[in-house]
Design a protein around this motif. Structure first.
Motif, PDB file in Angstrom:
ATOM      1  N   ILE A  89       0.895  -1.281   0.199  1.00 56.10           N
ATOM      2  CA  ILE A  89       0.103   0.063  -0.240  1.00 56.10           C
ATOM      3  C   ILE A  89       0.884   1.142  -0.462  1.00 56.10           C
ATOM      4  O   ILE A  89       0.682   1.957  -0.839  1.00 56.10           O
ATOM      5  CB  ILE A  89      -1.325  -0.456   1.382  1.00 56.10           C
ATOM      6  CG1 ILE A  89      -1.727  -0.894   1.088  1.00 56.10           C
ATOM      7  CG2 ILE A  89      -1.638   1.347   1.787  1.00 56.10           C
ATOM      8  CD1 ILE A  89      -2.694  -1.239   2.650  1.00 56.10           C
ATOM      9  N   LYS A  90       1.742   1.097   0.786  1.00 56.77           N
ATOM     10  CA  LYS A  90       2.960   2.774   0.698  1.00 56.77           C
ATOM     11  C   LYS A  90       4.346   1.678   1.447  1.00 56.77           C
ATOM     12  O   LYS A  90       4.390   1.088   2.063  1.00 56.77           O
ATOM     13  CB  LYS A  90       2.414   3.551   1.541  1.00 56.77           C
ATOM     14  CG  LYS A  90       2.832   4.613   1.788  1.00 56.77           C
ATOM     15  CD  LYS A  90       1.773   5.604   3.054  1.00 56.77           C
ATOM     16  CE  LYS A  90       2.729   7.013   3.107  1.00 56.77           C
ATOM     17  NZ  LYS A  90       1.990   7.466   4.051  1.00 56.77           N
ATOM     18  N   VAL A  91       4.776   2.945   0.448  1.00 59.84           N
ATOM     19  CA  VAL A  91       6.715   2.336   0.676  1.00 59.84           C
ATOM     20  C   VAL A  91       7.032   3.720   1.068  1.00 59.84           C
ATOM     21  O   VAL A  91       6.970   5.300   1.033  1.00 59.84           O
ATOM     22  CB  VAL A  91       7.891   1.614  -0.248  1.00 59.84           C
ATOM     23  CG1 VAL A  91       8.892   1.730   0.208  1.00 59.84           C
ATOM     24  CG2 VAL A  91       6.544   1.086  -0.931  1.00 59.84           C
ATOM     25  N   ILE A  92       7.928   3.628   2.765  1.00 61.44           N
ATOM     26  CA  ILE A  92       8.846   5.142   2.938  1.00 61.44           C
ATOM     27  C   ILE A  92       9.933   4.652   3.180  1.00 61.44           C
ATOM     28  O   ILE A  92      10.139   3.920   4.460  1.00 61.44           O
ATOM     29  CB  ILE A  92       8.264   5.079   4.454  1.00 61.44           C
ATOM     30  CG1 ILE A  92       6.329   5.862   4.197  1.00 61.44           C
ATOM     31  CG2 ILE A  92       8.575   6.499   4.837  1.00 61.44           C
ATOM     32  CD1 ILE A  92       5.216   5.361   5.632  1.00 61.44           C
ATOM     33  N   ASP A  93      11.277   5.133   2.648  1.00 60.00           N
ATOM     34  CA  ASP A  93      12.047   5.341   3.090  1.00 60.00           C
ATOM     35  C   ASP A  93      12.863   6.704   3.533  1.00 60.00           C
ATOM     36  O   ASP A  93      12.541   7.235   3.452  1.00 60.00           O
ATOM     37  CB  ASP A  93      13.185   5.410   1.286  1.00 60.00           C
ATOM     38  CG  ASP A  93      14.671   5.239   1.887  1.00 60.00           C
ATOM     39  OD1 ASP A  93      14.918   4.942   3.198  1.00 60.00           O
ATOM     40  OD2 ASP A  93      15.278   5.458   0.776  1.00 60.00           O
TER      41      ASP A  93
END
Lengths: 165, 561
Positions: free
Chosen positions: A76-80
């Motif tokens: 659904i979502k990727v955060i680095d």
């Protein structure tokens, strides 16, 4: 580590379904990247799981992996979080040799690190410690001299500082 | 009224427009084949190997733009699909593969004909499903079609355990799909589009580099409009062939390793490269830091993960190629033909594609004759190797979805089953299957369904009794050490054709080419196998050796020192 290799902390929000972890980890394995730590659990929405992945790698390659993670249907979502202001925590349980002669010293270490002794036997303490990865590395190093029987770490979890998610 | 899971599956497929299924039955998929037996709306083509089913479904999708569907049973049936699925994945082809699976209670127990096909195909599908709950059948099939056909298309596999297809379910059709985790970007960002228009207006030496994405987005018309209005010359990738008619004065043909010299010169010297639906594959770019190094790059693509993957992009525009081109055209003013165009045209005159004419039978000549006899209007289904490059160079495509070949994966054996898919999809067109003597032997068994279904496929075997492309590399880069490339030992293809019930012909002289092709064009009720005995050691030129730059381009066989 070569200079273009840095440690990245990537968080993914994924559908809480079978096989999702394999899809996510497969993108790292395909490039021969080792996952340093991985923490997975459900979020406040039980249909969504959150994975926190720590991996060492070249920035450009990781950017590519991040884009490909985003393409996975179950992601659904990727955060680095690399270089972001975050709070990070890890929990460890360490079973350390503890006999009459060194118990006091271990209890002192536990005290200084604001850790806890959560189990005790005739020959061992089991210590619970929470904190940054560095803090856990530090207590591990100190307890090492007493002889660590067993150790388990949860892997790092992170959250952005302040009101923003 | 309750129906079986298998019936619900077939109804769901029909509900999503499935007209043809390519497949091969087996134990665990029996309930589904039983349901198919009653279904009059779907034609099933029984292939002779599951790999053939996957390739046929893939080519059906390439020829129509619709989702191709294939069936296989569990275990070996499913693993036989793997190459075909990987092939569709690499070329972004919309396909839904349905596999039988052992009962849910047997999963993971090494049951008879069990293989973890969702695990196996994870990296070669856009998405896959292990369908464990019969209630999910209609939804999962709807999602499979939606995922396969939207955004960057790709194959989706649905693994159906036998107890799921036997279960009794209430079938409620699902038409609308909503996935919170999958929202492909369709509209391009207006600011990026305006920037691109500005860059195009400012460019002195622009070139368009168009790929398979233009064809899958149905954006050919817009591409041609852009090229005509701006007088920008267009080169295409292997999969982009037909995106602009190659008979168009603005077409430079294919670029890359075996592309035309003038297309490669144009890209090497351009100051603006407009990449549309292309992914800067290594067979296109060669040495990356030497590729289009004087150029600003605009990259239009539906897949954000392709932007900046291998080449630095100055103006990325993510979205549907057609929608973006329509918006872009609103900003584009006509440009005059420039001296740059004259320069490229001069290269075209100076460095044309050419081959020897010394009385031997040359493959390039055969392709030119095929083009002539088919009036450039055939669907051309091409295998992998030297003949593929000759076909790409010499068969001038005139419409999109005309040139069907395995690009990314480079799957030998793709083309004969693919030609079946293409001919089933396009009964109105002549279908030529151009293939090497190596590739044809990898999937020769698919002659049978072609005969059974009376498909008049014209099979052109470019027979040099070698694995020609490997031999070419050995000749040029491995000191002529011809390790394991001699295919002199081969079946008599004429007898083989006869054994299958096809027509066989052997052609050895240039003057016999046309009569043979004309005869094949007359046959309308069975495949024709034409065994062209071509010059054995003919090479594909031009050639830019792998990983090198245009400086190293060979226009002909190096002179012996």
């Amino acid at each position: 580590m070569p200079k273009n290799i840095i440690q990245h902390t990537i968080t993914t929000l994924v559908e809480n379904r079978p096989g999702v972890l394999a899809r996510v980890s497969g993108l790292f394995a395909r490039r021969g990247f080792n996952i340093e730590s991985l923490a997975v659990s459900i979020t406040n929405d039980p249909s969504i799981s959150r994975m926190t992945i720590v991996v060492n790698g070249d920035g450009n390659v990781l950017e590519q992996i991040t884009k490909q993670l985003n393409k996975l249907i179950d992601v659904i979502k990727v955060i680095d979080y690399t270089d972001q202001p975050t709070v990070e925590r890890e929990l460890a349980m360490i079973k350390v040799n503890a006999e009459t002669k060194n118990r006091a010293e271990i209890m002192q270490i536990v005290d200084i690190f604001r850790a806890k002794i959560i189990d005790i036997s005739e020959k061992t303490f089991t210590v619970e410690v929470t904190g940054s990865v560095a803090k856990i590395d530090a207590i591990e190093a100190l307890l090492e001299s007493h002889g660590i029987q067993e150790m388990v770490r949860t892997g790092k979890i992170v959250m952005m500082r302040g009101a923003n998610g | 009224m309750k129906i079986t899971g298998a019936q619900a599956l077939i109804r769901s497929l029909c509900n999503h427009g499935t007209e043809v299924i390519f497949g091969y039955p087996g134990g665990q998929i029996l309930p589904i084949y039983d349901a198919l037996y009653d279904c009059e709306d779907v034609q099933h083509i029984l292939m002779r190997h599951e790999q053939g089913a996957a390739h046929a479904a893939d080519a059906y999708a390439r020829a129509t733009g619709k989702v191709g569907v294939c069936f296989a049973t569990s275990g070996p049936g499913a693993t036989n699909l793997v190459t075909g699925i990987a092939n569709a994945y690499m070329d972004s082809i919309p396909m839904v593969a349905i596999t039988g699976q052992v009962r849910t209670t047997s999963l993971g127990k090494d049951a008879f004909q069990e293989a973890d096909i969702t695990g196996i195909t994870m990296p070669i599908t856009k998405h896959n499903y292990l369908l464990k709950n019969p209630k999910d059948i209609a939804r999962v099939i709807a999602e499979a079609f939606y995922i396969a056909s939207t955004g960057r298309p790709g194959p989706v596999l649905v693994d159906v355990p036998m107890d799921v297809s036997l279960a009794q379910v209430d079938y409620v059709p699902v038409d609308k799909v909503e996935l919170r985790s999958y929202k492909p970007t369709i509209a391009g960002h207006p600011i990026q589009i305006a920037k691109a228009a500005k860059a195009i207006a400012a460019a002195e030496r622009p070139v368009i580099y168009a790929g398979g994405g233009v064809i899958s987005a149905d954006a050919s018309e817009e591409l041609v409009e852009l090229a005509e209005r701006t007088n920008i010359l267009v080169t295409t990738t292997l999969l982009g062939k037909g995106a602009i008619p190659e008979t168009h004065p603005h077409s430079l043909g294919m670029l890359g390793m075996h592309g035309t010299a003038y297309a490669n010169y144009a890209v090497a010297h351009c100051d603006l490269l407009v990449a549309i639906g292309a992914r800067f594959d290594d067979r296109v770019t060669g040495k990356l830091d030497a590729f289009a190094k004087k150029a600003k790059v605009i990259h239009i693509d539906v897949d954000p993960a392709e932007v900046g993957k291998t080449v630095h992009v100055d103006i990325p525009i993510v979205g549907d190629c057609k929608k973006i081109l329509i918006e872009l055209l609103k900003h584009i003013r006509p440009r005059e033909e420039s001296t740059w165009n004259k320069q490229v045209m001069q290269w075209k005159t100076e460095y044309p594609l050419k081959y020897t004419n010394d009385g031997e039978l040359y493959p390039q000549f055969v392709i030119e004759e095929i083009w002539d006899v088919s009036k450039g209007d055939a669907v051309v289904v091409v295998d992998v190797g030297q003949h593929q490059m000759w076909a790409a160079q010499y068969y001038k495509c005139t419409f999109p979805k005309q040139f069907i070949t395995s690009g990314g994966l480079g799957t030998m054996g793709f083309s004969l089953p693919a030609a079946i898919g293409a001919q089933v999809a396009r009964p109105d067109k002549a279908v030529f299957n151009i293939v090497g003597d190596g590739g044809i032997q990898m999937t020769i068994q698919e002659l049978m369904p072609a005969v059974v279904h009376k498909l008049p496929i014209k099979i052109v075997i470019m027979n040099n009794q070698y694995l020609g492309m490997v031999r070419q590399w050995q000749e040029l880069f491995w000191n002529k050490r011809y390790s394991s490339v001699d295919l002199t030992a081969q079946p008599d293809f004429i007898k083989l054709a006869d054994a299958y019930g096809a027509v066989g012909m052997k052609i050895e002289k240039p003057e016999d080419v046309r009569p043979a092709l004309l005869k094949a064009m007359e046959i309308d009720d069975r495949p024709t196998v034409m065994d062209f005995r071509i010059a054995r050691e003919e090479n594909v030129f031009p050639m830019i050796p792998a990983g090198q730059s245009i400086e190293e381009m060979m226009l002909h066989r190096p002179k012996i020192k």
